[in-house]
Design a protein around this motif. Structure first.
Motif, PDB file in Angstrom:
ATOM      1  N   ARG A   5       0.840  -1.208   0.000  1.00  7.87           N
ATOM      2  CA  ARG A   5       0.000   0.000   0.000  1.00  7.87           C
ATOM      3  C   ARG A   5       0.870   1.251   0.000  1.00  7.87           C
ATOM      4  O   ARG A   5       0.577   2.211  -0.705  1.00  7.87           O
ATOM      5  CB  ARG A   5      -0.915  -0.037   1.221  1.00  7.87           C
ATOM      6  N   GLN A   6       1.956   1.241   0.773  1.00  4.16           N
ATOM      7  CA  GLN A   6       2.870   2.389   0.807  1.00  4.16           C
ATOM      8  C   GLN A   6       3.485   2.627  -0.568  1.00  4.16           C
ATOM      9  O   GLN A   6       3.617   3.768  -1.002  1.00  4.16           O
ATOM     10  CB  GLN A   6       3.971   2.174   1.840  1.00  4.16           C
ATOM     11  N   ALA A  11       3.722   5.730  -5.545  1.00  2.01           N
ATOM     12  CA  ALA A  11       3.622   5.797  -7.006  1.00  2.01           C
ATOM     13  C   ALA A  11       2.602   6.858  -7.415  1.00  2.01           C
ATOM     14  O   ALA A  11       2.847   7.634  -8.353  1.00  2.01           O
ATOM     15  CB  ALA A  11       3.234   4.439  -7.574  1.00  2.01           C
ATOM     16  N   CYS A  12       1.470   6.908  -6.724  1.00  2.62           N
ATOM     17  CA  CYS A  12       0.455   7.922  -7.027  1.00  2.62           C
ATOM     18  C   CYS A  12       0.998   9.325  -6.748  1.00  2.62           C
ATOM     19  O   CYS A  12       0.752  10.255  -7.524  1.00  2.62           O
ATOM     20  CB  CYS A  12      -0.818   7.686  -6.230  1.00  2.62           C
ATOM     21  N   GLU A  13       1.722   9.476  -5.656  1.00  2.00           N
ATOM     22  CA  GLU A  13       2.300  10.782  -5.327  1.00  2.00           C
ATOM     23  C   GLU A  13       3.299  11.215  -6.394  1.00  2.00           C
ATOM     24  O   GLU A  13       3.335  12.384  -6.783  1.00  2.00           O
ATOM     25  CB  GLU A  13       2.956  10.749  -3.947  1.00  2.00           C
ATOM     26  N   ARG A  37      -1.833  14.344 -20.990  1.00  2.00           N
ATOM     27  CA  ARG A  37      -2.948  13.385 -20.967  1.00  2.00           C
ATOM     28  C   ARG A  37      -2.546  12.038 -20.361  1.00  2.00           C
ATOM     29  O   ARG A  37      -3.268  11.467 -19.550  1.00  2.00           O
ATOM     30  CB  ARG A  37      -3.480  13.181 -22.378  1.00  2.00           C
ATOM     31  N   HIS A  38      -1.387  11.510 -20.778  1.00  2.00           N
ATOM     32  CA  HIS A  38      -0.973  10.190 -20.279  1.00  2.00           C
ATOM     33  C   HIS A  38      -0.731  10.204 -18.776  1.00  2.00           C
ATOM     34  O   HIS A  38      -1.043   9.242 -18.083  1.00  2.00           O
ATOM     35  CB  HIS A  38       0.266   9.683 -21.033  1.00  2.00           C
ATOM     36  N   LEU A  39      -0.204  11.312 -18.261  1.00  2.00           N
ATOM     37  CA  LEU A  39       0.021  11.410 -16.813  1.00  2.00           C
ATOM     38  C   LEU A  39      -1.311  11.512 -16.067  1.00  2.00           C
ATOM     39  O   LEU A  39      -1.481  10.911 -15.004  1.00  2.00           O
ATOM     40  CB  LEU A  39       0.886  12.631 -16.495  1.00  2.00           C
ATOM     41  N   ASN A  40      -2.235  12.263 -16.640  1.00  2.00           N
ATOM     42  CA  ASN A  40      -3.551  12.415 -16.026  1.00  2.00           C
ATOM     43  C   ASN A  40      -4.252  11.060 -15.924  1.00  2.00           C
ATOM     44  O   ASN A  40      -4.784  10.692 -14.874  1.00  2.00           O
ATOM     45  CB  ASN A  40      -4.383  13.400 -16.854  1.00  2.00           C
ATOM     46  N   ARG A  41      -4.212  10.298 -17.011  1.00  2.00           N
ATOM     47  CA  ARG A  41      -4.855   8.983 -17.021  1.00  2.00           C
ATOM     48  C   ARG A  41      -4.163   8.026 -16.045  1.00  2.00           C
ATOM     49  O   ARG A  41      -4.813   7.296 -15.297  1.00  2.00           O
ATOM     50  CB  ARG A  41      -4.838   8.405 -18.431  1.00  2.00           C
ATOM     51  N   CYS A  46      -4.139   5.047 -10.989  1.00  2.00           N
ATOM     52  CA  CYS A  46      -3.425   4.775  -9.748  1.00  2.00           C
ATOM     53  C   CYS A  46      -4.321   5.051  -8.536  1.00  2.00           C
ATOM     54  O   CYS A  46      -4.386   4.242  -7.606  1.00  2.00           O
ATOM     55  CB  CYS A  46      -2.161   5.640  -9.689  1.00  2.00           C
ATOM     56  N   MET A  47      -5.032   6.162  -8.570  1.00  2.00           N
ATOM     57  CA  MET A  47      -5.891   6.523  -7.438  1.00  2.00           C
ATOM     58  C   MET A  47      -7.063   5.554  -7.301  1.00  2.00           C
ATOM     59  O   MET A  47      -7.425   5.174  -6.191  1.00  2.00           O
ATOM     60  CB  MET A  47      -6.372   7.965  -7.592  1.00  2.00           C
TER      61      MET A  47
END
Length: 93
Positions: A5-6, A11-13, A37-41, A46-47
């Protein structure tokens, strides 16, 4: 919080930071849309995985290809379960 989980949160951060940096660097809205766009997706995926890991994995595995009528039904059920899970994490408006 367990180790897996950490790592997921880290990774999301990292994706969030990269997306913010992309938005900071690219001022033109149209170019920003295309370039980031690719980072947003990736951040969105991830979230979703971090909030609802089991439901997200079920959608990924059951909805990855067309398949049989049964698989399509299971895919729809998995999507509904994911939607319910995500709704449970939303703040009331």
């Amino acid at each position: 919080m367990d180790g897996g989980r950490q790592e997921e949160v880290a990774a999301c951060e990292a994706l969030h930071l990269a997306l913010r940096e992309c938005h900071r660097r690219i001022r033109d809205p149209w170019q920003r849309e295309a370039s980031c766009r690719h980072l947003n997706r990736s951040l969105a995926e991830c979230m979703v995985s971090a909030c609802c890991p089991e439901e997200s994995e079920a959608v990924r595995s059951l909805c990855s290809s067309a398949g049989t009528t049964l698989k399509r039904t299971q895919c729809q059920q998995a999507k509904l379960s994911l939607s319910i899970c995500l709704s449970s994490h939303q703040e009331p408006s």
